[in-house]
Design a protein around this motif. Structure first.
Motif, PDB file in Angstrom:
ATOM      1  N   GLU A  91      32.201  16.702   8.743  1.00  8.74           N
ATOM      2  CA  GLU A  91      33.495  16.494   9.367  1.00  8.74           C
ATOM      3  C   GLU A  91      34.043  15.090   9.186  1.00  8.74           C
ATOM      4  O   GLU A  91      35.189  14.826   9.455  1.00  8.74           O
ATOM      5  CB  GLU A  91      33.417  16.800  10.866  1.00  8.74           C
ATOM      6  CG  GLU A  91      33.235  18.264  11.177  1.00  8.74           C
ATOM      7  CD  GLU A  91      34.453  19.095  10.801  1.00  8.74           C
ATOM      8  OE1 GLU A  91      35.566  18.603  10.969  1.00  8.74           O
ATOM      9  OE2 GLU A  91      34.280  20.218  10.310  1.00  8.74           O
ATOM     10  N   ASN A 103      32.160  16.999   2.231  1.00  5.61           N
ATOM     11  CA  ASN A 103      33.436  16.290   2.193  1.00  5.61           C
ATOM     12  C   ASN A 103      33.332  14.841   1.758  1.00  5.61           C
ATOM     13  O   ASN A 103      34.285  14.086   1.877  1.00  5.61           O
ATOM     14  CB  ASN A 103      34.107  16.360   3.559  1.00  5.61           C
ATOM     15  CG  ASN A 103      34.598  17.760   3.832  1.00  5.61           C
ATOM     16  OD1 ASN A 103      34.629  18.583   2.935  1.00  5.61           O
ATOM     17  ND2 ASN A 103      34.935  18.032   5.063  1.00  5.61           N
ATOM     18  N   LYS A 141      32.007  17.953  -4.387  1.00  8.72           N
ATOM     19  CA  LYS A 141      32.615  18.315  -5.668  1.00  8.72           C
ATOM     20  C   LYS A 141      31.983  17.639  -6.871  1.00  8.72           C
ATOM     21  O   LYS A 141      32.174  18.078  -7.996  1.00  8.72           O
ATOM     22  CB  LYS A 141      34.101  17.931  -5.625  1.00  8.72           C
ATOM     23  CG  LYS A 141      35.021  19.100  -5.479  1.00  8.72           C
ATOM     24  CD  LYS A 141      36.395  18.798  -5.988  1.00  8.72           C
ATOM     25  CE  LYS A 141      37.192  17.950  -5.040  1.00  8.72           C
ATOM     26  NZ  LYS A 141      38.612  17.882  -5.451  1.00  8.72           N
ATOM     27  N   TRP A 193      34.982  24.838  -5.305  1.00  4.42           N
ATOM     28  CA  TRP A 193      36.164  24.124  -5.788  1.00  4.42           C
ATOM     29  C   TRP A 193      36.439  24.486  -7.237  1.00  4.42           C
ATOM     30  O   TRP A 193      35.551  24.560  -8.060  1.00  4.42           O
ATOM     31  CB  TRP A 193      35.931  22.611  -5.685  1.00  4.42           C
ATOM     32  CG  TRP A 193      36.030  22.115  -4.297  1.00  4.42           C
ATOM     33  CD1 TRP A 193      37.163  21.985  -3.542  1.00  4.42           C
ATOM     34  CD2 TRP A 193      34.948  21.698  -3.453  1.00  4.42           C
ATOM     35  NE1 TRP A 193      36.847  21.508  -2.294  1.00  4.42           N
ATOM     36  CE2 TRP A 193      35.506  21.313  -2.209  1.00  4.42           C
ATOM     37  CE3 TRP A 193      33.579  21.601  -3.635  1.00  4.42           C
ATOM     38  CZ2 TRP A 193      34.749  20.846  -1.148  1.00  4.42           C
ATOM     39  CZ3 TRP A 193      32.826  21.132  -2.573  1.00  4.42           C
ATOM     40  CH2 TRP A 193      33.390  20.758  -1.351  1.00  4.42           C
TER      41      TRP A 193
END
Lengths: 421, 287
Positions: A12, A40, A67, A121
């Motif tokens: 988060e 993230n 990613k 992604w």
């Protein structure tokens, strides 16, 4: 370093890691990790360190990478950790050779315990079949970073009969949601996010038809978060009739104050239907053109409601008053851009101590109103944030919460804590 | 304070960069003049889509015209997706948050694009989600552009997900490659960066090589009599007794490969030129 650290979850936090070397900080004898989630994180990670870490932590159940981890590298991780129950992939961009694709397929095939899948992604339909071996056991599929069209989603969902939670982008359209209704009878939670939230020129995304289709097929649905550009009262009535067990109903009609697009009426009856039918409702977010009638309904029927989010709605103080008077279990109330003023604010004097918090921004509350509240209720922290250029008397943003510790001492300068003096 | 609106972050914490781009991919066929090859009056359908009946079986029965074969028609491990590339869905990419004309200010604000004044913190979406979606949408469209840049630098790497700065995205670079067709003396050039997927490329080539103005006009006529006329013309125009073609390309290594096997982005980084080859000459591909 805690030798027995089992969970590292920085999901988060919007972390920007400058050095990239944090993974190497885990010592060689550190093997206790069960959860590793850095989905993230915005920067590249040292893959070798990651692979070594994953290899030696035999109890690892949850792995969500960011990613920067390519598909090729994902395959290597899966080979090290076939006992994962939750996987967040890195980039799913289709760049593999035929042989690498086959190896990835094999690796997925080995992961018999996966029930949760996210990341994906840049995934395109081209490579989704590589997931098919694990789809039959999936209960939570998060496609909210994947730009899928309706047919692509349909093909995938045909493989996922046990799905209970699904997050998607609105690129799938109403047709994609029809596929949800057809293929996922056990669905309990659906979240549809807008791929292009600020697009006003071209209409796309999902409409009321999509959610209606889901409601016919997924009678167990109890959690919905739905971003759309049009809705009707009748559709919402149908939806809750099909799915009366909603505990969380969060509807976001993206154009503020938009009426029922067929009848041009306010959306009052929609939310009236929700609160009347869904007796277990705990969380409600309303949107569209709404008068005080909506809040009258909410106060009257939503007896289990704990969290209410309101924006660009209501006609007068009476609206907010109804909610404060009627919703006995209310804990969190957040309001923005509504015509509620001091009368409404102060009508909740008795109530705020039993609530966790109240947030009001861009309403008609004044500094004097806030001072009065602070004076009458010394056990409440009343915090006001003013905006540049706004008039001195307006309380632009107000945050009220109970506290036994008194006013906070770490507030930034923009926050005014009004004391009871 | 935690949470925020709906599912969103606290109000006012949105940050988006301005991306203004020309609209979507431009079909090169719009620019191309009609081909000189008067003898070729047949319309050939390049087929890359997922139309039923193409897989495995001969193409002839499915269309009125002969077809250029691509990887889609041949058995392969990884099937080409029939859907159009996701780039088409990200056509509306020029977005920005306008400074709210209201009394609210944003924590981070980009320049207004003038289209509509939008409200800060609305719709209520967490800022990290916004960043990710915007950047991903941007990068998926610019993937084709980046392939051109990398080619120019002679760097061999996979098409990356790097966010290209807005200057690059404003002016789309071209990737013109030669296209020759067997039996045709004069070659053409096609801009690969005007296409985001095999389907539109195939269509463009079809328009370039296999349709004359006459044929195009005739295909617009929908009556059965006219269709018979077209068929008759076609049969009389067949070259070498075969009406089947294969679309191939020469890659960086100098090898001739079947178009359609690899993802589009990878294709554009490795293609040097195209050739519409007669199937009979394409050894090993069979019919």
């Amino acid at each position: 370093m805690k030798r027995s650290l089992t969970q590292l979850d920085i999901q988060e936090n919007g972390i920007d890691d400058k050095s990239g070397g944090w993974l190497s900080c885990f010592p060689e004898n550190f093997t206790s990790l069960e959860v590793l989630n850095f989905a993230n994180l915005n920067t590249d990670v040292n893959f070798d360190a990651l692979e070594k870490l994953v290899s030696r932590c035999k109890s690892l159940k949850v792995l969500k990478v960011n990613k920067s981890v390519s598909l090729e590298n994902l395959q290597r991780l899966l080979v090290c950790a076939p006992r994962l129950t939750e996987l967040g992939t890195g980039s799913f961009m289709p760049e593999l050779t035929g042989r690498q694709y086959a190896e990835l397929e094999t690796a997925f095939n080995q992961c018999k315990n996966l029930n949760t899948l996210s990341g994906l992604w840049e995934a395109t339909a081209l490579y989704l079949p590589v997931l098919y071996p694990i789809c039959s056991n999936l209960t939570f599929l998060n496609l909210s970073y994947t730009f899928l069209q309706s047919l692509e989603l349909a093909s995938l969902l045909r493989q996922c009969p046990r799905l209970k939670r699904l997050w998607v982008l609105d690129t799938v359209g109403d047709k994609g949601l029809e596929a949800v209704g057809s293929n996922c009878p056990l669905l309990e939670e659906l979240r549809v996010f807008p791929a292009d939230p600020f697009d006003e020129e071209i209409i796309h995304g999902v409409t009321e038809a999509g959610l209606v289709a889901v409601s016919y097929g997924c009678r167990r649905l109890h959690y919905v978060l739905y971003f759309c550009r049009q809705m009707t009262n009748a559709a919402v009535a149908t939806i809750v009739q099909n799915c009366p067990d909603f505990t969380h109903f969060r509807l976001c009609i993206m154009n503020p104050g938009q009426p029922d697009y067929l009848t041009n009426e306010p959306m009052d009856e929609a939310f009236g239907a929700v609160v009347r039918t869904c007796t277990k409702l705990q969380r409600l977010s309303v949107s569209g053109l709404l008068t005080d009638l909506t809040f009258k309904y909410i106060g009257q029927y939503a007896k289990n409601l704990e969290t209410l989010s309101v924006a660009f709605a209501g006609s007068s103080d009476r609206g907010m008053q109804c909610v404060l008077e009627g919703c006995t279990k209310l804990r969190k109330l957040e309001i923005r851009d509504c015509p509620f003023g001091n009368v409404a604010l102060l009508s909740g004097l008795e109530k705020y101590e039993s609530m966790r918090s109240l947030w009001m921004s861009a309403c008609n509350v004044t500094m004097n109103g806030c001072r009065l509240l602070a004076r009458e209720m010394p056990r409440l922290n009343v915090e006001v944030m003013k905006e540049d250029g706004s008039d001195d008397t307006q309380a632009d943003k107000v945050y009220v919460y109970r506290s036994v510790a008194g006013p906070r001492r770490d507030a930034p300068p923009c926050v005014l804590t009004l004391s009871g003096l | 304070m935690q949470g925020g609106f709906f599912g969103g972050g606290s109000g006012g914490s949105l940050c988006m960069s301005t991306v203004s781009m020309e609209d979507n991919v431009v079909m090169s066929s719009e620019d191309s003049s009609s081909p000189d090859e008067g003898e070729l009056e047949l319309g050939l359908g390049l087929s890359l889509g997922g139309a039923a009946g193409f897989k495995g079986s001969g193409p002839r029965g499915c269309q009125q015209y002969a077809r250029i074969l691509t990887a889609k028609d041949l058995p392969s491990k990884v099937s080409v997706s029939s859907s159009s590339s996701t780039t088409s869905s990200s056509s509306t990419l020029s977005r920005a948050i306008a400074t709210a004309g209201t009394k609210r200010t944003a924590d981070s604000v980009a320049a207004s694009n003038g289209v509509a004044s939008q409200v800060v913190g609305w719709p209520p979406i967490r800022s990290h989600r916004m960043h990710i979606m915007v950047n991903q949408a941007k990068s998926q469209v610019t993937e084709e552009f980046s392939s051109m840049n990398k080619r120019k630098n002679a760097v061999e790497e996979k098409v990356g997900n790097k966010n290209i700065n807005t200057d690059n995205t404003k002016a789309r670079t071209s990737l013109f490659v030669k296209v020759n067709m067997d039996g045709t003396l004069i070659g053409r050039k096609v801009d690969l960066n005007a296409h985001g997927c095999y389907e539109t490329l195939a269509q463009a080539l079809e328009n370039m090589f296999l349709r004359t103005t006459t044929t195009v006009n005739m295909t617009r006529l929908s009556t059965p009599e006219h269709k018979n006329m077209i068929d008759a013309k076609r049969h009389s125009q067949l070259l070498g007794g075969s009406s089947e073609f294969v679309l191939t390309y020469e890659d960086k290594d100098g090898d001739w490969m079947l178009v359609g096997d690899v993802p589009w982005g990878m294709f554009t980084t490795s293609v040097k030129r195209l050739r519409i080859m007669r199937t009979s000459e394409a050894t090993g591909l069979g019919k």
